[in-house]
Enzyme design. Structure first.
Site, PDB file in Angstrom:
ATOM      1  N   LEU A   2       0.868  -1.177   0.000  1.00  0.00           N
ATOM      2  CA  LEU A   2       0.000   0.000   0.000  1.00  0.00           C
ATOM      3  C   LEU A   2       0.906   1.229   0.000  1.00  0.00           C
ATOM      4  O   LEU A   2       1.244   1.778   1.038  1.00  0.00           O
ATOM      5  CB  LEU A   2      -0.929  -0.017   1.211  1.00  0.00           C
ATOM      6  CG  LEU A   2      -2.058   1.006   1.214  1.00  0.00           C
ATOM      7  CD1 LEU A   2      -2.904   0.899  -0.050  1.00  0.00           C
ATOM      8  CD2 LEU A   2      -2.930   0.818   2.445  1.00  0.00           C
ATOM      9  N   HIS A   3       1.264   1.692  -1.177  1.00  0.00           N
ATOM     10  CA  HIS A   3       2.352   2.648  -1.334  1.00  0.00           C
ATOM     11  C   HIS A   3       2.039   4.049  -0.805  1.00  0.00           C
ATOM     12  O   HIS A   3       2.706   4.562   0.098  1.00  0.00           O
ATOM     13  CB  HIS A   3       2.734   2.759  -2.818  1.00  0.00           C
ATOM     14  CG  HIS A   3       3.028   1.461  -3.488  1.00  0.00           C
ATOM     15  ND1 HIS A   3       4.223   0.784  -3.308  1.00  0.00           N
ATOM     16  CD2 HIS A   3       2.294   0.719  -4.357  1.00  0.00           C
ATOM     17  CE1 HIS A   3       4.205  -0.317  -4.037  1.00  0.00           C
ATOM     18  NE2 HIS A   3       3.058  -0.375  -4.689  1.00  0.00           N
ATOM     19  N   ASP A   4       1.049   4.703  -1.398  1.00  0.00           N
ATOM     20  CA  ASP A   4       0.921   6.149  -1.253  1.00  0.00           C
ATOM     21  C   ASP A   4       0.530   6.651   0.140  1.00  0.00           C
ATOM     22  O   ASP A   4       0.956   7.747   0.531  1.00  0.00           O
ATOM     23  CB  ASP A   4      -0.065   6.683  -2.289  1.00  0.00           C
ATOM     24  CG  ASP A   4       0.485   6.576  -3.699  1.00  0.00           C
ATOM     25  OD1 ASP A   4       1.718   6.611  -3.869  1.00  0.00           O
ATOM     26  OD2 ASP A   4      -0.313   6.451  -4.642  1.00  0.00           O
TER      27      ASP A   4
END
Length: 314
Positions: A243-245
């Protein structure tokens, strides 16, 4: 006077971008979103501009203005990621078309105007996609660089390698020339690379906790994450995808969840093999001046506790 930190979110939604925007909206006492600027990246600009407004409406934040920005990178054709995010960028839930308007002002002009009008050091730039809008703003008005408090970005990788090529992370790969401009601007940069984001996995139990909140925004986010993670589950063989951002917004809220160090970061723009690579001098072997605080570790449990708690506030 409000003590909330003023930010501009520059984004290419994207399901994980949506999660980041929701995390900001769930933290109004700590974060004041001055505007959302969109850029072509995960999907073309017409869709990223649409998707940002969908997220605003899901969160009942139609007061936050949204601005469309650059529809192509600075110096090369656009690369998109529908194979990850689906044809709309927010595939997963059934979502209504937005009714709130897109602003007439171009995103780059909004960024420049805001940084000129706010007190020096008052505004943090939070970048969740390619850095095209920021680079064009700096090119148009280089005097704004000292006015930026900090630029906290999702992008790059070093020990973890890349996710769109063996060497490059997607956001940097899409517009390496823009990234080069930003990293050479003198703005204080905090970089959330794949080395951090690959530690925050959307495990089934974590997604269920978000779904159990029961609000329209939470249920929609859970459905987005279930769609988004399918690609990375197959790719990495993990329980859930990175879950990058939202790590960008989490850093503003709880910096103690992260550890990293000041480094020099250079952007490869010429090599056909490693274009978009973030060359991080982690071991301080070059003598080049530091230009970014590069994160490497995150308390993943603490991150998901924060995310779930703040989504529940929406």
């Amino acid at each position: 006077m409000s003590s909330a930190r003023k930010i501009i979110i520059d984004t290419d939604p994207g399901q994980d971008d949506a999660a980041a925007i929701m995390l900001a909206f769930g933290s109004p006492e700590e974060i004041d979103v001055l505007g959302i600027t969109t850029v072509a990246g995960n999907v073309p600009l017409t869709l990223t501009a649409r998707n940002a407004r969908i997220v605003c409406e899901l969160c009942n934040r139609t007061d936050v203005r949204s601005f469309a920005g650059s529809e192509r990178p600075v110096a090369r054709p656009l690369v998109t990621a529908e194979h990850v995010h689906g044809k709309t960028g927010l595939d997963g839930p059934q979502l209504d078309e937005p009714t709130m308007p897109i602003q007439e002002q171009h995103a780059v002009d909004f960024i420049v105007e805001t940084l000129r009008e706010e007190a020096p050091g008052a505004v943090t730039l939070c970048t969740l996609g390619p850095l095209t809008n920021i680079a064009l703003a700096l090119t148009k008005a280089p005097e704004i660089a000292p006015a930026v408090r900090e630029l906290v970005m999702m992008g790059g990788g070093f020990f973890e390698g890349g996710n769109i090529t063996p060497a490059a992370e997607f956001n940097i790969y899409v517009d390496p020339e823009a990234a080069e401009i930003v990293f050479r601007s003198g703005i204080p940069i905090v970089m959330m690379p794949l080395d951090v984001t690959h530690r925050v996995l959307t495990r089934k139990a974590r997604v269920e906790k978000i779904r159990d909140i029961g609000s329209p925004a939470a249920v929609a986010l859970a459905e987005m994450l279930e769609f988004f993670e399918r690609f990375d589950i197959e790719k990495y063989g993990t329980d859930g995808g990175p879950l990058h951002d939202p790590t960008v917004i989490a850093y503003l809220l709880r910096p103690e969840l992260f550890t990293g160090r000041d480094c020099n970061v250079e952007i490869e723009t010429a090599s056909p093999l490693t274009t978009g690579m973030t060359v991080v001098d982690w071991w301080q072997v070059t003598g080049r001046a530091h230009n970014a605080k590069v994160m490497r570790h995150i308390d993943d449990e603490g991150f998901f506790e924060l995310l779930t708690e703040r989504i529940a506030r929406i």
